[in-house]
Design an enzyme around this catalytic site. Structure first.
Site, PDB file in Angstrom:
ATOM      1  N   SER A  33       0.827  -1.205   0.000  1.00  0.00           N
ATOM      2  CA  SER A  33       0.000   0.000   0.000  1.00  0.00           C
ATOM      3  C   SER A  33       0.856   1.248   0.000  1.00  0.00           C
ATOM      4  O   SER A  33       2.070   1.195   0.177  1.00  0.00           O
ATOM      5  CB  SER A  33      -0.928   0.010   1.229  1.00  0.00           C
ATOM      6  OG  SER A  33      -0.240   0.455   2.373  1.00  0.00           O
ATOM      7  N   GLY A  34       0.182   2.391  -0.164  1.00  0.00           N
ATOM      8  CA  GLY A  34       0.839   3.682  -0.102  1.00  0.00           C
ATOM      9  C   GLY A  34       0.797   4.296   1.277  1.00  0.00           C
ATOM     10  O   GLY A  34       1.065   5.492   1.422  1.00  0.00           O
ATOM     11  N   ASP A  35       0.470   3.483   2.298  1.00  0.00           N
ATOM     12  CA  ASP A  35       0.450   3.977   3.680  1.00  0.00           C
ATOM     13  C   ASP A  35       0.663   2.780   4.595  1.00  0.00           C
ATOM     14  O   ASP A  35       1.144   1.731   4.148  1.00  0.00           O
ATOM     15  CB  ASP A  35      -0.866   4.701   3.976  1.00  0.00           C
ATOM     16  CG  ASP A  35      -0.684   5.847   4.965  1.00  0.00           C
ATOM     17  OD1 ASP A  35      -0.408   5.542   6.148  1.00  0.00           O
ATOM     18  OD2 ASP A  35      -0.797   7.024   4.587  1.00  0.00           O
ATOM     19  N   ASP A  36       0.318   2.902   5.877  1.00  0.00           N
ATOM     20  CA  ASP A  36       0.551   1.803   6.813  1.00  0.00           C
ATOM     21  C   ASP A  36      -0.134   0.518   6.352  1.00  0.00           C
ATOM     22  O   ASP A  36      -1.269   0.538   5.857  1.00  0.00           O
ATOM     23  CB  ASP A  36       0.004   2.169   8.199  1.00  0.00           C
ATOM     24  CG  ASP A  36       0.746   3.328   8.840  1.00  0.00           C
ATOM     25  OD1 ASP A  36       1.961   3.451   8.619  1.00  0.00           O
ATOM     26  OD2 ASP A  36       0.093   4.113   9.554  1.00  0.00           O
TER      27      ASP A  36
END
Length: 477
Positions: free
Chosen positions: A284-287
């Protein structure tokens, strides 16, 4: 010489070290000790017993090293085709799903219902689930999020956030939504739910987003929730968001988004109790996973904590964020979290605890054990000072309380920076315990960055900051 490579795969990269310069063999020996200690302690629980689900979903959160994801038997089973659904990848099926859910709801108290989605590409806008219900995606089934923003209606902000997380006012509803439910299952034969989020990411990047983006799946104010054995991809915003829920199992999931897709967290339990997240792969582009409990004064006022959460056998990558994040929205409190057997690669951080002035709340009794990292920039990070608040009514004197962070059996290969452990002046991070932590590949000149923390360590390499006292007999459980 004994062949350990098969039994301990993580050692494959280390065995070759004996062919390298003379310093490599002591390093290998040290790491072997760490790995073997990790293996010995794998089955240590140290986690509070959880209640068993008391109704029909048929899973348990207590006692085992896996959560039971067995599926309940439903009285009624129907296909989306029977409601006029067309799986051609073009035709809108919003009306078909809405009508199907109306029918399923009539069986809430009559043995429950299951909606089967067969092979095909089923375009739809948002729809709401019902209780005693299973959404089942057969092999080859793909649900596609509508590209018409009007099919993602605006709903009220969450009370523990006070506004949309990205924009003032309301927020777009999730593609698959539920509120006030009991015994709801989303599962299948590895079918796919694709949010087709690029439309939403473009709005974010172009700064033309009017309302906070919708999640792929959000379940609110519900209990006994199972999400399993599917692929979720391209969420507009956070992918799976259980909020104000209890008894939630999320397992055997693949969650994918482009690594530059903004704020596409994998799984975000938010003000939830008794949650099991296991055996998931996430890009993903985050956590990959983020535990939350409300934002500043709104979270403090609502006081709905996240507690009794286990995150295990999760792997993946995120270039901008962390494998597991705790916070930064944690104003309702977070306690009794266990993270184990996490494998993070090519990521900005391994495990990160995030908070700030104005958050209030607490983070206590966090156990992080048996963690492997490869190419992670900052393996361990406690951070502050995001300057991220819902409005100008936040209280700068609302300081968080952080106590009891237990970290053990951690190996990081190719670390680029030493741990950054930064508490808050007047609200230090206390009771930090680290044992058997080996961070390999750091430049010899790199030093730990520590402020406003206290605790003890044993078997930590390279040497930590002076604020963490060495104790030979230390046990972190």
């Amino acid at each position: 010489m004994m062949d350990v490579g098969g039994e301990y795969p993580i050692l494959n990269k280390l065995i070759a070290a004996v062919k390298k310069p003379s310093w490599a063999f002591p390093l290998l020996l040290f790491t072997l000790v760490v790995i073997l200690s990790l293996q010995i302690t794998t089955n240590e629980s140290g986690f509070p017993e959880r209640p068993v689900s008391d109704t029909g979903v048929g899973f348990s959160l207590s006692g085992s090293d896996t959560c039971d994801g067995s599926l309940p038997v439903r009285e009624l089973k129907m296909s989306i085709v029977e409601f006029g659904g067309v799986g051609d990848g073009v035709t809108s099926n919003t009306a078909a799903f809405t009508e199907a859910m109306r029918k399923m709801k009539s069986f809430e108290g009559k043995g429950g219902a299951q909606l089967n989605v067969p092979r095909g590409r089923w375009v739809t806008g948002s729809f709401n689930l019902t209780s005693n219900f299973t959404l089942f995606l057969e092999e080859g089934a793909v649900i596609l999020g509508s590209q018409d923003p009007n099919e993602w209606p605006i709903i009220e902000p969450l009370p523990s956030y006070g506004r949309g997380r990205e924009r003032l006012g309301g927020r777009h509803i999730s593609l698959i939504h539920g509120n006030g439910l009991t015994n709801v299952v989303i599962t299948g034969q590895n079918g796919t739910i694709d949010g087709r989020g690029k439309m939403w990411w473009d709005l974010w990047w172009n700064r033309t987003l009017e309302h906070t983006r919708g999640h792929l799946v959000e379940i609110m104010n519900s209990r006994n929730v199972l999400i399993s054995n599917l692929t979720f991809c391209n969420s507009p915003f956070w992918t799976i968001h259980p909020v104000y829920c209890s008894n939630v199992v999320i397992k055997d999931m693949t969650i994918l988004a482009p690594l530059n897709a903004p704020n596409t967290d994998g799984i975000d339990p938010d003000s939830c109790t008794n949650v099991c997240i296991e055996d998931c792969y996430i890009e993903s582009g985050d956590d990959l996973v983020a535990v939350k409990s409300g934002w500043d004064q709104y979270g403090i006022s609502m006081a709905r904590p996240s507690s009794n959460i286990i995150i295990r056998r999760v792997s993946g990558t995120t270039p901008t964020c962390s494998g597991v994040g705790i916070g930064s929205e944690m104003s309702g409190g977070i306690s009794n979290i266990r993270v184990e057997n996490l494998h993070v690669r090519n990521s900005a951080a391994g495990v990160r605890i995030k908070t700030d002035k104005g958050r209030g709340g607490y983070i206590v009794n966090i156990t992080i054990t048996n963690i492997t990292m490869e190419g992670v920039k900052v393996p361990l990070r406690f951070s502050r000072g995001a300057d991220d608040h819902p409005d100008d009514r936040w209280d700068p004197n609302a300081l968080p309380r952080i106590n009891g962070i237990f970290i053990s059996n951690v190996v990081s290969f190719g670390s680029r920076k030493a741990p950054m452990l930064q508490g808050i002046k007047g609200a230090p991070f206390e009771g930090i315990c680290m044992r058997n932590v080996s961070l390999l590949g750091l430049p010899p000149t790199v030093r730990w960055n520590c402020e406003h923390i206290s605790g003890s360590v044993n078997g930590v390499f390279p040497s930590p900051c002076p604020l963490l006292q060495r104790t030979a007999s230390l046990t972190c459980t």
